[in-house]
Design a protein around this motif. Structure first.
Motif, PDB file in Angstrom:
ATOM      1  N   GLN A 138       0.810  -1.210   0.000  1.00  0.00           N
ATOM      2  CA  GLN A 138       0.000   0.000   0.000  1.00  0.00           C
ATOM      3  C   GLN A 138       0.850   1.269   0.000  1.00  0.00           C
ATOM      4  OE1 GLN A 138      -3.315  -0.311  -0.454  1.00  0.00           O
ATOM      5  NE2 GLN A 138      -2.788  -2.470  -0.553  1.00  0.00           N
ATOM      6  N   LEU A 139       2.155   1.143   0.325  1.00  0.00           N
ATOM      7  CA  LEU A 139       3.013   2.324   0.409  1.00  0.00           C
ATOM      8  C   LEU A 139       3.125   3.070  -0.914  1.00  0.00           C
ATOM      9  CD1 LEU A 139       5.952   1.060   2.642  1.00  0.00           C
ATOM     10  CD2 LEU A 139       4.153   2.659   3.260  1.00  0.00           C
ATOM     11  N   GLN A 140       2.935   2.353  -2.032  1.00  0.00           N
ATOM     12  CA  GLN A 140       3.046   3.018  -3.331  1.00  0.00           C
ATOM     13  C   GLN A 140       1.907   4.010  -3.573  1.00  0.00           C
ATOM     14  OE1 GLN A 140       2.779   0.114  -6.471  1.00  0.00           O
ATOM     15  NE2 GLN A 140       1.176  -1.011  -5.420  1.00  0.00           N
ATOM     16  N   PHE A 141       0.848   3.922  -2.762  1.00  0.00           N
ATOM     17  CA  PHE A 141      -0.286   4.832  -2.936  1.00  0.00           C
ATOM     18  C   PHE A 141      -0.185   6.057  -2.031  1.00  0.00           C
ATOM     19  CE2 PHE A 141      -2.025   0.533  -3.880  1.00  0.00           C
ATOM     20  CZ  PHE A 141      -2.132   0.714  -5.258  1.00  0.00           C
ATOM     21  N   ASN A 142       0.850   6.098  -1.174  1.00  0.00           N
ATOM     22  CA  ASN A 142       1.063   7.245  -0.286  1.00  0.00           C
ATOM     23  C   ASN A 142       2.142   8.144  -0.876  1.00  0.00           C
ATOM     24  OD1 ASN A 142      -0.716   6.004   1.417  1.00  0.00           O
ATOM     25  ND2 ASN A 142       0.837   5.221   2.809  1.00  0.00           N
ATOM     26  N   ALA A 143       2.009   9.439  -0.683  1.00  0.00           N
ATOM     27  CA  ALA A 143       3.008  10.375  -1.196  1.00  0.00           C
ATOM     28  C   ALA A 143       3.220  11.501  -0.193  1.00  0.00           C
ATOM     29  CB  ALA A 143       2.558  10.943  -2.537  1.00  0.00           C
ATOM     30  N   GLU A 144       4.399  12.117  -0.277  1.00  0.00           N
ATOM     31  CA  GLU A 144       4.741  13.251   0.586  1.00  0.00           C
ATOM     32  C   GLU A 144       5.045  14.463  -0.274  1.00  0.00           C
ATOM     33  OE1 GLU A 144       8.115  12.214   2.947  1.00  0.00           O
ATOM     34  OE2 GLU A 144       6.935  11.084   4.402  1.00  0.00           O
ATOM     35  N   VAL A 145       4.663  15.615   0.223  1.00  0.00           N
ATOM     36  CA  VAL A 145       4.958  16.881  -0.449  1.00  0.00           C
ATOM     37  C   VAL A 145       5.505  17.825   0.610  1.00  0.00           C
ATOM     38  CG1 VAL A 145       3.975  18.822  -1.709  1.00  0.00           C
ATOM     39  CG2 VAL A 145       3.153  16.545  -2.160  1.00  0.00           C
ATOM     40  N   THR A 146       6.533  18.578   0.280  1.00  0.00           N
ATOM     41  CA  THR A 146       7.110  19.515   1.251  1.00  0.00           C
ATOM     42  C   THR A 146       6.466  20.895   1.097  1.00  0.00           C
ATOM     43  OG1 THR A 146       8.850  20.220  -0.252  1.00  0.00           O
ATOM     44  CG2 THR A 146       9.318  18.308   1.137  1.00  0.00           C
ATOM     45  N   LEU A 147       6.675  21.727   2.104  1.00  0.00           N
ATOM     46  CA  LEU A 147       6.169  23.105   2.030  1.00  0.00           C
ATOM     47  C   LEU A 147       6.820  23.842   0.867  1.00  0.00           C
ATOM     48  CD1 LEU A 147       6.135  24.120   5.799  1.00  0.00           C
ATOM     49  CD2 LEU A 147       4.162  23.651   4.352  1.00  0.00           C
ATOM     50  N   GLY A 158       3.464  20.361  12.340  1.00  0.00           N
ATOM     51  CA  GLY A 158       4.336  21.497  12.024  1.00  0.00           C
ATOM     52  C   GLY A 158       3.985  22.146  10.702  1.00  0.00           C
ATOM     53  N   ALA A 159       3.662  21.319   9.703  1.00  0.00           N
ATOM     54  CA  ALA A 159       3.304  21.843   8.379  1.00  0.00           C
ATOM     55  C   ALA A 159       1.978  22.595   8.451  1.00  0.00           C
ATOM     56  CB  ALA A 159       3.217  20.700   7.373  1.00  0.00           C
ATOM     57  N   LYS A 160       1.036  22.050   9.232  1.00  0.00           N
ATOM     58  CA  LYS A 160      -0.270  22.701   9.375  1.00  0.00           C
ATOM     59  C   LYS A 160      -0.113  24.087  10.002  1.00  0.00           C
ATOM     60  CE  LYS A 160      -4.874  21.915  11.228  1.00  0.00           C
ATOM     61  NZ  LYS A 160      -5.743  21.077  12.063  1.00  0.00           N
ATOM     62  N   ALA A 161       0.730  24.172  11.020  1.00  0.00           N
ATOM     63  CA  ALA A 161       0.970  25.458  11.693  1.00  0.00           C
ATOM     64  C   ALA A 161       1.599  26.459  10.723  1.00  0.00           C
ATOM     65  CB  ALA A 161       1.879  25.247  12.899  1.00  0.00           C
ATOM     66  N   LYS A 176       6.807  19.325   6.926  1.00  0.00           N
ATOM     67  CA  LYS A 176       7.414  20.637   7.164  1.00  0.00           C
ATOM     68  C   LYS A 176       8.895  20.617   6.791  1.00  0.00           C
ATOM     69  CE  LYS A 176       8.205  24.173  10.566  1.00  0.00           C
ATOM     70  NZ  LYS A 176       8.757  24.345  11.870  1.00  0.00           N
ATOM     71  N   THR A 177       9.151  20.781   5.506  1.00  0.00           N
ATOM     72  CA  THR A 177      10.523  20.925   5.013  1.00  0.00           C
ATOM     73  C   THR A 177      10.519  22.142   4.120  1.00  0.00           C
ATOM     74  OG1 THR A 177      10.876  18.539   5.062  1.00  0.00           O
ATOM     75  CG2 THR A 177      12.376  19.817   3.709  1.00  0.00           C
ATOM     76  N   GLY A 178      11.358  23.095   4.400  1.00  0.00           N
ATOM     77  CA  GLY A 178      11.340  24.356   3.659  1.00  0.00           C
ATOM     78  C   GLY A 178      10.320  25.290   4.273  1.00  0.00           C
ATOM     79  N   GLU A 179      10.004  26.340   3.529  1.00  0.00           N
ATOM     80  CA  GLU A 179       9.072  27.342   4.048  1.00  0.00           C
ATOM     81  C   GLU A 179       8.012  27.657   3.003  1.00  0.00           C
ATOM     82  OE1 GLU A 179      11.463  30.669   5.130  1.00  0.00           O
ATOM     83  OE2 GLU A 179      12.571  29.539   6.654  1.00  0.00           O
ATOM     84  N   ILE A 180       6.880  28.127   3.493  1.00  0.00           N
ATOM     85  CA  ILE A 180       5.811  28.562   2.587  1.00  0.00           C
ATOM     86  C   ILE A 180       5.536  30.030   2.888  1.00  0.00           C
ATOM     87  CG2 ILE A 180       3.929  27.811   4.093  1.00  0.00           C
ATOM     88  CD1 ILE A 180       2.544  26.944   1.366  1.00  0.00           C
ATOM     89  N   ASN A 181       5.433  30.843   1.828  1.00  0.00           N
ATOM     90  CA  ASN A 181       5.254  32.275   2.052  1.00  0.00           C
ATOM     91  C   ASN A 181       4.052  32.839   1.300  1.00  0.00           C
ATOM     92  OD1 ASN A 181       6.297  32.177  -0.548  1.00  0.00           O
ATOM     93  ND2 ASN A 181       8.370  32.634   0.150  1.00  0.00           N
TER      94      ASN A 181
END
Length: 143
Positions: free
Chosen positions: A70-79, A130-133, A112-117
Motif C-alpha cells: 500500500q506504500l506506493q499509494f502514499n506520497a509526501e509533499v514539502t512546504l 508542524g506543516a499545518k501550523a 514541514k521541510t522548507g518554508e511557505i510564504n
C-alpha cells in the motif's frame, strides 16, 4: 564486401577448451574435475543454495520485516514544493499535474521541510502538525 567474406571481429571468437585429450594437454584423465565426488560426475550437480542436506542458510535465518504494497499509494509533499505550485486551491489532481506526486498516489501528506510564504488552501490533503501550523501562519487553510 561479400556475404562469403564476412568474419567476426578479431578476438571476438575463441576456441572452446578441449579437455580429456591426454596427459600432455594438462587436462587429460579427469579433465580438470579433480577426483571423485558429485562435481566430477556427468550430470552431477546441485541447485543453488543446496548445502548437502544441511539446513540451508536462507532457512536457518529468521524471517524479519514486511513492506506493505500500500506504500506506493502514499506520497509526501514539502512546504517548499507547495510554493512552486501556482494554484490557490491545491488538491491531489493539481499535485499530479504539477508532477510532485506519482500518478498512483491516492493519499498525500504535507511535511514541514522548507518554508511557505503564500496562502494556499489544501483540499483532501493531510499535513503534519508542524506543516499545518506553517500553512496557517502564512494565511492558508486545510479543508
Amino acid at each position: 564486401m561479400e556475404l562469403n567474406t564476412i568474419q567476426p571481429a578479431a578476438g571476438a571468437k575463441h576456441a572452446k577448451r578441449r579437455v580429456g585429450r591426454g596427459i600432455g594437454s594438462g587436462l587429460g584423465k579427469t579433465a580438470g574435475r579433480g577426483h571423485k565426488g558429485q562435481k566430477s560426475r556427468s550430470g552431477g550437480y546441485h541447485k543453488v543454495g543446496f548445502e548437502g542436506g544441511q539446513m540451508p542458510l536462507q532457512r536457518r535465518l529468521p524471517k524479519r520485516g514486511f513492506k506493505s504494497a500500500q506504500l506506493q499509494f502514499n506520497a509526501e509533499v514539502t512546504l517548499a514544493d507547495l510554493n512552486t505550485v501556482d494554484a490557490a486551491e491545491i488538491d491531489l489532481l493539481v499535485l499530479k499535474q504539477a508532477g510532485l506526486v506519482a500518478q498512483l498516489a491516492k493519499r498525500v501528506k504535507v511535511i514541514k521541510t522548507g518554508e511557505i510564504n503564500r496562502a494556499v488552501k489544501l483540499k483532501d490533503i493531510g499535513a503534519t502538525a508542524g506543516a499545518k501550523a506553517a500553512i496557517e501562519a502564512a494565511g492558508g487553510s486545510l479543508a
